[in-house]
Design an enzyme around this catalytic site. Sequence first.
Site, PDB file in Angstrom:
ATOM      1  N   ARG A  82       3.368  -5.098 -10.314  1.00 55.58           N
ATOM      2  CA  ARG A  82       2.167  -4.280 -10.120  1.00 55.58           C
ATOM      3  C   ARG A  82       2.098  -3.028 -10.759  1.00 55.58           C
ATOM      4  O   ARG A  82       1.161  -2.544 -11.279  1.00 55.58           O
ATOM      5  CB  ARG A  82       2.088  -4.097  -8.694  1.00 55.58           C
ATOM      6  CG  ARG A  82       0.601  -3.772  -8.085  1.00 55.58           C
ATOM      7  CD  ARG A  82       0.330  -3.692  -6.815  1.00 55.58           C
ATOM      8  NE  ARG A  82       1.353  -2.771  -5.771  1.00 55.58           N
ATOM      9  CZ  ARG A  82       1.314  -2.807  -4.721  1.00 55.58           C
ATOM     10  NH1 ARG A  82       0.803  -3.755  -3.822  1.00 55.58           N
ATOM     11  NH2 ARG A  82       2.258  -1.991  -4.182  1.00 55.58           N
ATOM     12  N   LYS A 184      -2.489   1.034  -8.486  1.00 55.10           N
ATOM     13  CA  LYS A 184      -2.043   2.183  -7.658  1.00 55.10           C
ATOM     14  C   LYS A 184      -1.913   3.313  -8.478  1.00 55.10           C
ATOM     15  O   LYS A 184      -0.951   3.905  -8.621  1.00 55.10           O
ATOM     16  CB  LYS A 184      -0.767   1.639  -6.939  1.00 55.10           C
ATOM     17  CG  LYS A 184      -0.499   1.887  -5.615  1.00 55.10           C
ATOM     18  CD  LYS A 184       0.782   1.239  -5.011  1.00 55.10           C
ATOM     19  CE  LYS A 184       1.326   2.151  -3.906  1.00 55.10           C
ATOM     20  NZ  LYS A 184       0.278   2.325  -2.776  1.00 55.10           N
ATOM     21  N   GLU A 220     -10.793  -2.551   1.892  1.00 51.24           N
ATOM     22  CA  GLU A 220      -9.492  -2.125   2.375  1.00 51.24           C
ATOM     23  C   GLU A 220      -9.496  -0.686   3.031  1.00 51.24           C
ATOM     24  O   GLU A 220     -10.761   0.114   3.262  1.00 51.24           O
ATOM     25  CB  GLU A 220      -8.532  -2.147   1.202  1.00 51.24           C
ATOM     26  CG  GLU A 220      -8.772  -1.213   0.309  1.00 51.24           C
ATOM     27  CD  GLU A 220      -7.521  -1.272  -0.673  1.00 51.24           C
ATOM     28  OE1 GLU A 220      -6.525  -1.705  -0.349  1.00 51.24           O
ATOM     29  OE2 GLU A 220      -7.783  -1.019  -2.123  1.00 51.24           O
TER      30      GLU A 220
HETATM   31  N1  PLP Z   1      -4.053  -0.819  -0.259  1.00 45.08           N
HETATM   32  C1  PLP Z   1      -3.670   0.421  -0.651  1.00 45.08           C
HETATM   33  C2  PLP Z   1      -4.960   1.191  -1.192  1.00 45.08           C
HETATM   34  C3  PLP Z   1      -2.319   0.962  -0.692  1.00 45.08           C
HETATM   35  O1  PLP Z   1      -2.134   2.121  -0.913  1.00 45.08           O
HETATM   36  C4  PLP Z   1      -1.404   0.112  -0.169  1.00 45.08           C
HETATM   37  C5  PLP Z   1      -0.154   0.427  -0.190  1.00 45.08           C
HETATM   38  O2  PLP Z   1       0.946   0.203  -0.999  1.00 45.08           O
HETATM   39  C6  PLP Z   1      -1.585  -1.220   0.106  1.00 45.08           C
HETATM   40  C7  PLP Z   1      -3.009  -1.641   0.012  1.00 45.08           C
HETATM   41  C8  PLP Z   1      -0.773  -2.173   0.604  1.00 45.08           C
HETATM   42  O3  PLP Z   1       0.092  -2.696  -0.278  1.00 45.08           O
HETATM   43  P1  PLP Z   1       1.466  -3.089  -0.325  1.00 45.08           P
HETATM   44  O4  PLP Z   1       1.598  -4.234   0.797  1.00 45.08           O
HETATM   45  O5  PLP Z   1       1.867  -3.744  -1.500  1.00 45.08           O
HETATM   46  O6  PLP Z   1       2.481  -2.262   0.156  1.00 45.08           O
HETATM   47  C1  COI Z   2       2.407   1.979   0.808  1.00 44.89           C
HETATM   48  O1  COI Z   2       2.407   1.394   1.705  1.00 44.89           O
HETATM   49  O2  COI Z   2       3.466   1.744   0.304  1.00 44.89           O
HETATM   50  C2  COI Z   2       1.583   2.951   0.352  1.00 44.89           C
HETATM   51  O3  COI Z   2       1.701   3.314  -0.698  1.00 44.89           O
HETATM   52  C3  COI Z   2       0.437   3.710   1.316  1.00 44.89           C
HETATM   53  C4  COI Z   2       0.517   5.024   1.107  1.00 44.89           C
HETATM   54  C5  COI Z   2      -0.712   5.425   1.779  1.00 44.89           C
HETATM   55  C6  COI Z   2       1.605   5.571   1.949  1.00 44.89           C
END
Ligand code: PLP
Ligand code: COI
Length: 341
Positions: A82, A184, A220
């Site tokens: 990612r 991200k 989200e």
């Molecule tokens: N959506 C956003 C905007 C995020 O910052 C995060 C955090 O990483 C997620 C979703 C959840 O992603 P993940 O499950 O890969 O941590």
């Molecule tokens: C994560 O869950 O890793 C994120 O990047 C979310 C952040 C808002 C702390």
Amino acid sequence: MKKKNIDWGNIGFGYMPADKRFVANYKDGAWDEGGLIDDPMITISECAGVLQYAQTCFEGLKAYTTEDGRTVCFRPDLNASRMADSCRALEMPVFPEDRFLEAVKAVVKANLAYVPPFGSGATLYIRPYMFGSNAVIGVKPADEYQFRIFVTPVGPYFKGGAKPITIRVSDFDRAAPHGTGNIKAGLNYAMSLHAIVDAHAKGFDENMYLDPQTRTKVEETGGANFIFITKDNKLVTPKSDSILPSITRRSLMYVAEHYLNMEVEHREVFFDEVKDFAECGLCGTAAVISPVGKIVDHGKEICLPSGMEEMGPVTRKLYDTLTGIQMGHIEAPEGWITVID
Ligand code: PLP
Ligand code: COI
């Protein structure tokens, strides 16, 4: 390994510098060898691409102590790929995925004393990130970059841990149609700061963003994807090109189908449907699964039948299975767990 003397059970989601961090520099078209360093401070040009035009992206993953005392990471390969996608979208050089994985291992191994013990409720948050470091004043990508990883022990993202939260439908957007919502990029989080400060000031824990084009579909929150449970026990997760493809959400879809025999739907979710769901939660690395008890849409309240006292029963099963896999007491699907030590 002697752990640091930290009150693991009472830490929040904050930054606490650990001993070592990883840094690699990109210059003249190539990454240097990189390595672990002690200094948590960074000195860069006042005109660095990251400071002027927000050329930066990041990742978030965790290391866990298992019941039998191993230190493991959850699906770091998906963070590596990612981050490569984020870099390509922001005209940044990809830090090779195999090197990303080696660097994650090295930095966790160098900070084992900061990996919270099994059962403490805390985990080690790992933050890989990259930024344009040389001076750019015309709007263009930088020529030089730093890739770094730091780690910090963390507790629950929302105060109260597994207690259901109240969120509101936001009037602000966090991402544009055909924009950067699916990567991200730091800029997406800058976009959400005013909205989260405003939400907190009005007594809400988070924002529910709707699709920026039609404002009819659930996207989200600022830092997590949504999961919904239908009254007939299906897992429904919103699909959109402008949300981050959460690794937790993708893992939960697999867990629901293969461990809990649930039907799973990954599809557009209209806001109008939300009142009919039985349970709702936020999922992400930081959030794990945080149950949502109430959603407020401009004064109109949607109270999830699971209530404000505890996680709904299906969310609880998903939570226990996912964290059981992460903490090593439920067998993980092939390739999900990387052993560090
Ligand atoms: N959506 C956003 C905007 C995020 O910052 C995060 C955090 O990483 C997620 C979703 C959840 O992603 P993940 O499950 O890969 O941590
Ligand atoms: C994560 O869950 O890793 C994120 O990047 C979310 C952040 C808002 C702390």
